[in-house]
Scaffold this motif. Structure first.
Motif, PDB file in Angstrom:
ATOM      1  N   THR A   1       1.293   3.368  -2.793  1.00  8.36           N
ATOM      2  CA  THR A   1       0.586   2.091  -2.685  1.00  8.36           C
ATOM      3  C   THR A   1       1.493   0.980  -3.181  1.00  8.36           C
ATOM      4  N   VAL A   2       1.616  -0.053  -2.394  1.00  7.44           N
ATOM      5  CA  VAL A   2       2.564  -1.117  -2.744  1.00  7.44           C
ATOM      6  C   VAL A   2       1.807  -2.394  -3.084  1.00  7.44           C
TER       7      VAL A   2
ATOM      8  N   ILE B   1       5.444   0.110  -6.689  1.00  7.76           N
ATOM      9  CA  ILE B   1       5.141   1.234  -5.794  1.00  7.76           C
ATOM     10  C   ILE B   1       4.509   2.312  -6.671  1.00  7.76           C
TER      11      ILE B   1
ATOM     12  N   GLN C   1       5.449   1.550   1.968  1.00  9.71           N
ATOM     13  CA  GLN C   1       4.070   2.060   2.021  1.00  9.71           C
ATOM     14  C   GLN C   1       4.009   3.530   2.436  1.00  9.71           C
TER      15      GLN C   1
ATOM     16  N   SER D   1       2.642   6.007  -6.889  1.00 13.47           N
ATOM     17  CA  SER D   1       2.438   7.216  -6.098  1.00 13.47           C
ATOM     18  C   SER D   1       2.291   8.422  -7.003  1.00 13.47           C
TER      19      SER D   1
END
Ligand code: ASP
Ligand code: MG
Length: 437
Positions: free
Chosen positions: A364-365, A306, A360, A308
């Motif tokens: 962004t995964v 993940i 999400q 971010s």
């Protein structure tokens, strides 16, 4: 008193049962915990699957076949098999009844419980016919799960103390591994392979001198014998090292088994019924040397990243991420973080799509599957330099997706592509273990 647990292969036929009894009779008094004979639990699961799919004829046919097999085993094992056969028939009558009536939520657990009931009954009858004073205890009366599906430890202790006092003149106590009752009193179990856990719970409740787990391997090996030719047995492990290894499916010991033994400081000895003179592996709090002792691998791992910019210098971000996994009851195994991203692994993909959808909202995964965690276990003291260097030079040619070091003093983990597993285990073997000699 010692607790001796025998796994299914150690009870695989009448000869093996006699062999296990011989081992038990080395003790002046013993508490014996048995698995089902090898293959039986799987057969019972098949029967239960037929029942749940309303395939009664198939279930009955399979049950008759199994019953006949147990008749032959009883005839092989016992000079006077009548009593044992009568008891076998009683169990199968209950099983057939479970097949005929409409399935209840506990039907599957009830059906699989007969494996351990059958093996302990045969063992008991054999001891009795050889004039050994023994008592057969029903584990469903001894281990009860609470509302969180965890065994009630204090309860086991008081119930066992009563029984041991009541049958004080007995030399051997026998009970079933794996099975227990749930909070409502229905038959339940501790999950596949759970007999080790039963043995550990009984050992803790009895404050046993030792818990012996008898299988068909010479103790814990320092690498995966299915993949690497030249593995070596490990003679001594710390409880914490054993707990780390058990997670990696070092097939020999159920992961939950270590904790009750550790908390009560009861040594666990892993032994081989085929080579009873082999020293096996002892697990205790006594340490012997430092450095790497074993490597093990676990497949079917999924890595999730993940990413971010909101994570940068923010607090509470990880909590939100973890809450998603908690909501979907999915355990996280490895985790690594940077300032703008977190990577973690799971080995249970059931809720993966829902987990991704929720993650999400935080960044962004990306997801990669077909990964393997390789655990390098030992007494990896942080004060001692050189451990990481040794490991990294061994892994010079392996692409590594994640590294975890320092979480515990007993484990370093790396995440690799499953296709690289064999050469990774081989490289670690060549560089960490064989080089020393
Ligand atoms: N008989 C059960 C199983 O096969 C429990 C055990 O063997 O530990 O999973
Ligand atoms: Mg087992």
């Amino acid at each position: 008193m010692k607790v001796l647990k025998f796994g299914g292969t150690s009870l695989g036929n009448s000869e093996r049962i006699k062999n296990a009894v011989e081992i038990v009779l080395q003790e002046s008094k013993a508490f014996v915990v048995l698995s089902a004979m090898s293959g039986t639990t799987n057969r019972l699961i098949d029967i239960s699957d037929h029942v749940l799919k309303n395939n009664k004829q198939k279930a009955l046919k399979s049950a008759y076949k199994l019953r006949n097999q147990y008749h032959s085993i009883a005839a092989d094992l016992l000079k006077e098999p009548e009593k044992a056969i009568e008891q076998i028939n009683k169990y199968f009558a209950i099983l057939e009844n479970q097949i005929q009536v409409s399935p209840k939520p506990y039907t599957e657990k009830h059906i699989v419980s007969f494996g351990e009931l059958l093996s302990t009954n045969l063992f008991y009858q054999y001891l009795k016919q050889n004039n050994i004073k023994s008592t057969l205890l029903n584990a469903t009366e001894l281990i009860r799960l609470n509302s969180k599906n965890e065994p009630e430890v204090e309860d086991i202790k008081s119930k066992l103390e009563n029984k041991i006092q009541l049958y004080n003149e007995s030399r051997i106590f026998i009970t079933q591994g794996f099975i227990c009752s749930d909070i409502e009193g229905n038959i339940s179990n501790l999950g596949r392979g759970g007999s080790d856990y039963s043995a550990s719970l009984f050992g803790a409740a009895l404050n046993a001198d030792e818990i012996q787990i008898w299988t068909d391997i010479d103790g814990v090996q320092n690498n995966d014998p299915r993949i690497i030719d030249s593995t070596q047995p490990i003679r001594k492990l710390l409880f914490d090292e054993a707990a780390e290894l058990a997670y990696f499916g070092a097939k020999i010991l159920h992961p939950s088994c270590v904790l009750p033994a550790k908390e009560n400081n009861i040594p666990v000895l892993l032994k081989n019924t085929l080579h009873p003179d082999d020293p096996g592996t002892s697990i205790s709090k006594k340490t012997e040397g430092t450095g790497f002792k074993a490597v093990a691998a676990r497949d079917n791992i999924t890595a999730i990243r993940i990413k971010s910019s909101r994570m940068l210098l923010a607090y509470g971000f990880l909590r939100k991420v973890f809450e998603v996994f908690e909501k979907y009851e999915t355990p996280i195994d490895m985790i690594t973080t940077s300032e703008v991203a977190v990577s973690l692994t799971i080995d249970n993909e059931i809720h993966l799509s829902k987990i991704i959808a929720e993650l999400q909202t935080y960044g962004t995964v990306s997801v990669n599957n077909n990964k393997t965690i390789v655990g390098i276990v030992g007494n990896i003291m942080a004060e001692e330099p050189g451990h990481a260097e040794k490991l990294f030079s061994a892994l010079a040619d392996i692409p590594i997706r994640m590294i975890s070091y320092g979480a515990s003093a007993y484990n370093m983990s790396i995440l690799i592509n499953t296709e690289d597993k064999k050469r990774t285990l081989q490289a670690l073997n060549d560089n960490l273990f064989n080089r020393r000699k």
